[in-house]
Design a protein around this motif. Structure first.
Motif, PDB file in Angstrom:
ATOM      1  N   THR A  85       0.823  -1.220   0.000  1.00 43.85           N
ATOM      2  CA  THR A  85       0.000   0.000   0.000  1.00 43.85           C
ATOM      3  C   THR A  85       0.851   1.262   0.000  1.00 43.85           C
ATOM      4  O   THR A  85       0.429   2.294  -0.516  1.00 43.85           O
ATOM      5  CB  THR A  85      -0.915   0.009   1.228  1.00 43.85           C
ATOM      6  OG1 THR A  85      -0.124  -0.147   2.419  1.00 43.85           O
ATOM      7  CG2 THR A  85      -1.936  -1.112   1.143  1.00 43.85           C
ATOM      8  N   GLU A  86       2.051   1.185   0.549  1.00 42.74           N
ATOM      9  CA  GLU A  86       2.938   2.351   0.543  1.00 42.74           C
ATOM     10  C   GLU A  86       4.377   1.898   0.742  1.00 42.74           C
ATOM     11  O   GLU A  86       4.651   1.051   1.602  1.00 42.74           O
ATOM     12  CB  GLU A  86       2.563   3.352   1.631  1.00 42.74           C
ATOM     13  CG  GLU A  86       3.425   4.610   1.610  1.00 42.74           C
ATOM     14  CD  GLU A  86       3.073   5.604   2.699  1.00 42.74           C
ATOM     15  OE1 GLU A  86       3.496   6.763   2.605  1.00 42.74           O
ATOM     16  OE2 GLU A  86       2.364   5.219   3.661  1.00 42.74           O
ATOM     17  N   LYS A  88       8.165   3.882   1.042  1.00 42.71           N
ATOM     18  CA  LYS A  88       8.906   5.139   1.064  1.00 42.71           C
ATOM     19  C   LYS A  88      10.385   4.832   1.203  1.00 42.71           C
ATOM     20  O   LYS A  88      10.802   4.137   2.140  1.00 42.71           O
ATOM     21  CB  LYS A  88       8.441   6.026   2.223  1.00 42.71           C
ATOM     22  CG  LYS A  88       9.133   7.380   2.276  1.00 42.71           C
ATOM     23  CD  LYS A  88       8.614   8.208   3.444  1.00 42.71           C
ATOM     24  CE  LYS A  88       9.294   9.571   3.504  1.00 42.71           C
ATOM     25  NZ  LYS A  88       8.819  10.373   4.665  1.00 42.71           N
ATOM     26  N   TRP A 109       7.960  -3.559  -5.326  1.00 46.93           N
ATOM     27  CA  TRP A 109       8.320  -2.141  -5.484  1.00 46.93           C
ATOM     28  C   TRP A 109       9.789  -2.074  -5.835  1.00 46.93           C
ATOM     29  O   TRP A 109      10.614  -2.799  -5.248  1.00 46.93           O
ATOM     30  CB  TRP A 109       8.057  -1.360  -4.193  1.00 46.93           C
ATOM     31  CG  TRP A 109       8.441   0.101  -4.276  1.00 46.93           C
ATOM     32  CD1 TRP A 109       7.641   1.144  -4.615  1.00 46.93           C
ATOM     33  CD2 TRP A 109       9.740   0.662  -3.997  1.00 46.93           C
ATOM     34  NE1 TRP A 109       8.349   2.328  -4.574  1.00 46.93           N
ATOM     35  CE2 TRP A 109       9.631   2.067  -4.203  1.00 46.93           C
ATOM     36  CE3 TRP A 109      10.968   0.128  -3.608  1.00 46.93           C
ATOM     37  CZ2 TRP A 109      10.714   2.921  -4.029  1.00 46.93           C
ATOM     38  CZ3 TRP A 109      12.051   0.988  -3.444  1.00 46.93           C
ATOM     39  CH2 TRP A 109      11.915   2.367  -3.645  1.00 46.93           C
ATOM     40  N   THR A 126       4.528  -0.712   3.844  1.00 47.28           N
ATOM     41  CA  THR A 126       3.314  -1.254   4.444  1.00 47.28           C
ATOM     42  C   THR A 126       2.542  -2.020   3.384  1.00 47.28           C
ATOM     43  O   THR A 126       2.635  -1.727   2.188  1.00 47.28           O
ATOM     44  CB  THR A 126       2.413  -0.159   5.033  1.00 47.28           C
ATOM     45  OG1 THR A 126       2.096   0.786   4.005  1.00 47.28           O
ATOM     46  CG2 THR A 126       3.104   0.557   6.187  1.00 47.28           C
TER      47      THR A 126
END
Length: 412
Positions: A85-86, A88, A109, A126
């Motif tokens: 979901t994220e 960084k 990712w 996450t």
């Protein structure tokens, strides 16, 4: 290995977490385990455990927390039994964001570009499982340093069209002791089906070529898979890419020192016979097969750069094409004696092959014609010179080595 600054940070954060009396989820995240996963709700005290409340999503950050040799190419994040979901990623300390993208299926990712060597990064990720429960993972790591890695500068470049004599050539920035490991992670293939073999010139240069010149029009693919390969003790590769180039038409030009002429043959047909001036009796031209490795419309030539003292310094030599690393060129000559032109008659150069030209490289001269009709990788053969045959590693000139000797120099 956890570094002191990371350990100190964790103690402070854990203390703050305890003071705020947050739940088990936050304490797990503070731990910074690259594989840590957590739920977004407390455990079910009546269910005999927390399995029904814990996220099934499992996040893996490829660069382990505290590692100091992370890849600059393959560092990323993966999740199983869930979707990211994220994510960084930042440069640790400065907080500079590192752009990246989650795959369409939410499973991975990756950074958009290659990471810097010897740089500390932080990744926070996450994910959610099919029931909407959250998992999180963090890692702070450093990429492999320049001192502990090697790269190979290679030619030809991706997407180029080159002549039939162009080898694939690597120059490594550090000495390679495990030549077999390095060579086995570089493959060169041709659409022509020609067998391609590598040959080591010392510990830092590796060339690849077929037994005969490349077939005109063929496509050559070079796969470099050196990322993480240990080329020497504690020194690892960092390159991972695929390079393709095209072999153009076949052009081989033969310089005959006896007649001071050059015959240009393309695809088996003679294009032109050009008068030249080779090296003088005091500064003879190498014999052998030489490959054009660089082209310059104009360049400076200084005798001091080739250990000939102060004999000449010409700031604007026109239509110059390099044949050896030691300084042999085929180039235009505008400073010749107009009353007694040497071309087609006698050798007057310091070892180069000269063609009639004009200052400024603008005239319709033999030198300009040859320059315009030549590719990097074209072959220039010199014969009947009183000099020796050029060394195979003096430029891209491995064609002067017998095939059996070439194959013997392979480590694969």
């Amino acid at each position: 290995m956890t570094t002191p600054d990371i350990a100190a940070r964790r103690v402070r954060v854990l203390g703050a977490c305890a003071a705020l009396m947050v739940g088990a989820l936050t304490l797990t995240a503070c731990g910074g385990d690259a594989n840590a996963n957590s739920s977004n709700s407390p455990s079910n005290s009546k269910g005999g455990g927390s399995s029904s409340r814990t996220s099934t999503a499992k996040i893996v950050i490829s660069a382990k927390d505290g590692s100091t040799d992370a890849s600059i190419n393959t560092t990323g994040v993966k999740v199983s039994d869930g979707r990211l979901t994220e994510v960084k990623m930042t440069v640790a300390g400065s907080g500079q964001a590192v752009p990246g993208a989650v795959s369409a299926d939410g499973g991975t990712w990756k950074p958009k570009g290659q990471l810097e060597r010897g740089t500390k990064y932080q990744i926070s990720a996450t994910a959610k499982d099919g029931s909407g429960r959250t998992a999180a993972a963090n890692s702070i790591f450093t990429t492999v340093t320049s001192a502990n890695s090697f790269i190979g500068t290679y030619t030809p470049d991706n997407g180029t069209t080159v002549g039939v004599g162009m080898p694939v050539s690597f120059d490594f920035d550090k000495a390679i002791s495990d030549k077999k490991a390095v060579q086995s992670h570089i493959t060169v293939t041709s659409s022509s089906g020609q067998k391609v073999v590598g040959h080591w010139f010392g510990a830092q240069r590796l060339d690849f070529r077929p037994q005969e010149y490349w077939k005109a029009g063929s496509k050559v693919t070079m796969k470099i898979d050196l990322d993480g390969v240990e080329g020497a003790n504690g020194v690892f590769g960092v390159q991972k890419k695929t390079v393709t180039f095209t072999i153009g038409r076949s052009q081989v030009s033969t310089v005959d020192v006896n007649t001071q002429t050059m015959t240009v043959v393309r695809d088996g047909q003679t294009l032109k016979s050009v008068p030249i001036s080779s090296g003088s009796p005091e500064h003879t031209t190498y014999n052998g097969q030489m490959v054009i490795s660089e082209k310059f419309v104009q360049t400076r030539m200084n005798s001091e750069s080739v250990d000939l003292g102060s004999e000449y310094d010409i700031p604007d030599v026109p239509h110059a094409m390099r044949l050896t690393r030691s300084g042999t060129f085929i180039h235009g000559n505008y400073w010749y004696n107009r009353g007694n032109p040497p071309f087609g008659r006698q050798g007057t150069s310091h070892g180069c092959v000269g063609l009639a030209d004009v200052q400024g490289a603008q005239g319709a001269t033999n030198a300009k014609w040859f320059y315009d009709n030549s590719l990097i990788g074209d072959v220039v053969i010199v014969k009947n010179s009183p000099d020796k045959t050029v060394a195979p590693d003096n430029g891209l000139n491995g064609w002067n080595m017998p095939w059996s000797e070439w194959v013997a120099g392979s480590a694969a």
